[in-house]
Scaffold this motif. Structure first.
Motif, PDB file in Angstrom:
ATOM      1  N   ILE A 120       0.828  -1.211   0.000  1.00 40.03           N
ATOM      2  CA  ILE A 120       0.000   0.000   0.000  1.00 40.03           C
ATOM      3  C   ILE A 120       0.861   1.259   0.000  1.00 40.03           C
ATOM      4  N   LEU A 121       1.907   1.256   0.804  1.00 38.50           N
ATOM      5  CA  LEU A 121       2.784   2.419   0.885  1.00 38.50           C
ATOM      6  C   LEU A 121       3.470   2.705  -0.447  1.00 38.50           C
ATOM      7  N   THR A 122       3.816   1.648  -1.166  1.00 38.83           N
ATOM      8  CA  THR A 122       4.457   1.841  -2.470  1.00 38.83           C
ATOM      9  C   THR A 122       3.482   2.482  -3.452  1.00 38.83           C
ATOM     10  N   VAL A 123       2.239   2.022  -3.429  1.00 37.02           N
ATOM     11  CA  VAL A 123       1.206   2.655  -4.269  1.00 37.02           C
ATOM     12  C   VAL A 123       1.033   4.113  -3.867  1.00 37.02           C
ATOM     13  N   ASN A 124       0.987   4.372  -2.555  1.00 34.02           N
ATOM     14  CA  ASN A 124       0.791   5.740  -2.077  1.00 34.02           C
ATOM     15  C   ASN A 124       1.952   6.656  -2.450  1.00 34.02           C
ATOM     16  N   ARG A 125       3.164   6.115  -2.403  1.00 35.19           N
ATOM     17  CA  ARG A 125       4.318   6.923  -2.817  1.00 35.19           C
ATOM     18  C   ARG A 125       4.169   7.348  -4.281  1.00 35.19           C
ATOM     19  N   GLU A 126       3.753   6.412  -5.115  1.00 36.63           N
ATOM     20  CA  GLU A 126       3.583   6.732  -6.532  1.00 36.63           C
ATOM     21  C   GLU A 126       2.482   7.772  -6.723  1.00 36.63           C
ATOM     22  N   THR A 127       1.446   7.704  -5.883  1.00 39.93           N
ATOM     23  CA  THR A 127       0.362   8.686  -5.963  1.00 39.93           C
ATOM     24  C   THR A 127       0.876  10.084  -5.630  1.00 39.93           C
ATOM     25  N   VAL A 128       1.668  10.201  -4.561  1.00 44.48           N
ATOM     26  CA  VAL A 128       2.225  11.507  -4.188  1.00 44.48           C
ATOM     27  C   VAL A 128       3.134  12.027  -5.290  1.00 44.48           C
ATOM     28  N   GLN A 129       3.933  11.155  -5.862  1.00 46.07           N
ATOM     29  CA  GLN A 129       4.849  11.572  -6.929  1.00 46.07           C
ATOM     30  C   GLN A 129       4.072  12.078  -8.145  1.00 46.07           C
ATOM     31  N   ALA A 130       2.995  11.379  -8.506  1.00 48.17           N
ATOM     32  CA  ALA A 130       2.189  11.789  -9.654  1.00 48.17           C
ATOM     33  C   ALA A 130       1.497  13.122  -9.371  1.00 48.17           C
ATOM     34  N   LEU A 131       0.970  13.280  -8.149  1.00 53.70           N
ATOM     35  CA  LEU A 131       0.328  14.534  -7.770  1.00 53.70           C
ATOM     36  C   LEU A 131       1.325  15.682  -7.795  1.00 53.70           C
ATOM     37  N   THR A 132       2.490  15.469  -7.212  1.00 49.31           N
ATOM     38  CA  THR A 132       3.504  16.522  -7.149  1.00 49.31           C
ATOM     39  C   THR A 132       3.952  16.941  -8.543  1.00 49.31           C
ATOM     40  N   ALA A 133       4.103  15.968  -9.438  1.00 44.19           N
ATOM     41  CA  ALA A 133       4.506  16.281 -10.811  1.00 44.19           C
ATOM     42  C   ALA A 133       3.482  17.201 -11.479  1.00 44.19           C
ATOM     43  N   ARG A 134       2.205  16.959 -11.214  1.00 47.06           N
ATOM     44  CA  ARG A 134       1.155  17.815 -11.778  1.00 47.06           C
ATOM     45  C   ARG A 134       1.210  19.214 -11.172  1.00 47.06           C
ATOM     46  N   LEU A 135       1.430  19.290  -9.867  1.00 41.50           N
ATOM     47  CA  LEU A 135       1.454  20.586  -9.184  1.00 41.50           C
ATOM     48  C   LEU A 135       2.672  21.411  -9.585  1.00 41.50           C
ATOM     49  N   VAL A 136       3.813  20.749  -9.720  1.00 38.75           N
ATOM     50  CA  VAL A 136       5.045  21.448 -10.095  1.00 38.75           C
ATOM     51  C   VAL A 136       4.913  22.064 -11.490  1.00 38.75           C
ATOM     52  N   ALA A 137       4.104  21.468 -12.338  1.00 39.21           N
ATOM     53  CA  ALA A 137       3.948  21.943 -13.716  1.00 39.21           C
ATOM     54  C   ALA A 137       3.073  23.185 -13.829  1.00 39.21           C
ATOM     55  N   VAL A 138       2.436  23.595 -12.738  1.00 39.99           N
ATOM     56  CA  VAL A 138       1.586  24.792 -12.772  1.00 39.99           C
ATOM     57  C   VAL A 138       2.457  26.026 -13.019  1.00 39.99           C
ATOM     58  N   PRO A 139       2.120  26.863 -13.999  1.00 43.11           N
ATOM     59  CA  PRO A 139       2.909  28.073 -14.287  1.00 43.11           C
ATOM     60  C   PRO A 139       3.057  28.962 -13.054  1.00 43.11           C
ATOM     61  N   ALA A 140       4.252  29.513 -12.868  1.00 40.85           N
ATOM     62  CA  ALA A 140       4.549  30.267 -11.654  1.00 40.85           C
ATOM     63  C   ALA A 140       4.824  31.743 -11.903  1.00 40.85           C
ATOM     64  N   GLU A 141       4.543  32.232 -13.111  1.00 45.99           N
ATOM     65  CA  GLU A 141       4.864  33.627 -13.420  1.00 45.99           C
ATOM     66  C   GLU A 141       4.104  34.599 -12.515  1.00 45.99           C
ATOM     67  N   ASP A 142       2.818  34.362 -12.343  1.00 49.53           N
ATOM     68  CA  ASP A 142       1.982  35.230 -11.521  1.00 49.53           C
ATOM     69  C   ASP A 142       1.572  34.467 -10.264  1.00 49.53           C
ATOM     70  N   PRO A 143       1.914  34.953  -9.066  1.00 51.10           N
ATOM     71  CA  PRO A 143       1.664  34.176  -7.843  1.00 51.10           C
ATOM     72  C   PRO A 143       0.186  33.919  -7.545  1.00 51.10           C
ATOM     73  N   ILE A 144      -0.677  34.892  -7.851  1.00 53.61           N
ATOM     74  CA  ILE A 144      -2.108  34.674  -7.596  1.00 53.61           C
ATOM     75  C   ILE A 144      -2.655  33.620  -8.547  1.00 53.61           C
ATOM     76  N   ARG A 145      -2.286  33.719  -9.822  1.00 53.33           N
ATOM     77  CA  ARG A 145      -2.717  32.696 -10.783  1.00 53.33           C
ATOM     78  C   ARG A 145      -2.118  31.337 -10.425  1.00 53.33           C
TER      79      ARG A 145
END
Length: 211
Positions: free
Chosen positions: A64-89
């Motif tokens: 279960i923990l291995t599955v959960n680690r992969e879930t966090v990694q996939a989520l983080t990859a999506r979040l990191v890809a959010v454009p950061a030019e404008d902080p409110i956006r």
């Protein structure tokens, strides 16, 4: 076949079996939720013994923990890809991206927060760190929006903000309680971000149309 080739072949088979077990466990959690997951079902679907599952992951928690680690990694990859030019956006983008991921992978995300270690063993610190790093992605845009604030206070505000977003989304997607239509939930999340930023003095408070 010499010993080196035999060892290599065994490792390849072991690696393939591990990936198969993970794929099966992930699919069962995503389809039916963590609470319905049984090690017997995983073993049967992979056409192996329960002992083989334990050999790969140590115990059921390990799987279960291995599955959960992969879930966090996939989520983080999506979040990191959010454009950061404008902080409110960026803050709006992080909240919207979290909502999208939660909508697409509701049971996998629930598994991350619902899982309890057997025999009250401590939760692995590496997963806690990974989750906190994902939540901390709201920290940098808040720092830019509140340059004069105490860094420790901004760090706390970022954790509180992401926790609140998580709570709104989790409750909104919970079909057994207060399920909210997807577009309405998206509006609520965006409204929360604006209201929170207004409360921090970052953006002006919007006047009511009935005022």
């Amino acid at each position: 076949m010499n010993n080196v080739q035999e060892e290599s072949s065994r490792e390849q088979k072991k690696g393939k079996r591990r990936l198969l077990l993970l794929e099966i466990a992930r699919g069962l959690i995503e389809a039916n939720g963590l609470r319905s997951l049984k090690v017997r079902d995983v073993a049967e679907a992979a056409d192996c013994s329960i002992g083989s599952v334990y050999n790969e992951f140590g115990d059921f928690d390990g799987l279960i923990l291995t599955v959960n680690r992969e879930t966090v990694q996939a989520l983080t990859a999506r979040l990191v890809a959010v454009p950061a030019e404008d902080p409110i956006r960026q803050l709006h983008g992080l909240a919207a991206t979290y909502l999208d991921f939660a909508t697409e992978h509701a049971n996998l995300l629930r598994s991350l927060f619902e899982h309890r270690m057997e025999e009250d063993r401590p939760f692995p610190e590496d997963i806690l760190i990974m989750v906190m790093q994902a939540f901390a992605l709201m920290h940098e845009p808040l720092v830019r929006l509140m340059p004069g604030k105490d860094p420790a206070e901004v760090a706390l505000l970022s954790r509180m903000m992401f926790s609140a977003v998580h709570g709104i989304i989790s409750l909104g997607l919970e079909e057994r309680m207060v399920a909210v239509p997807p577009e309405k939930l998206r509006q609520q999340v965006a409204q929360f971000v604006d209201t929170h930023l207004a409360g921090l003095g970052v953006i002006p408070v919007r006047k009511s149309s009935t005022a």
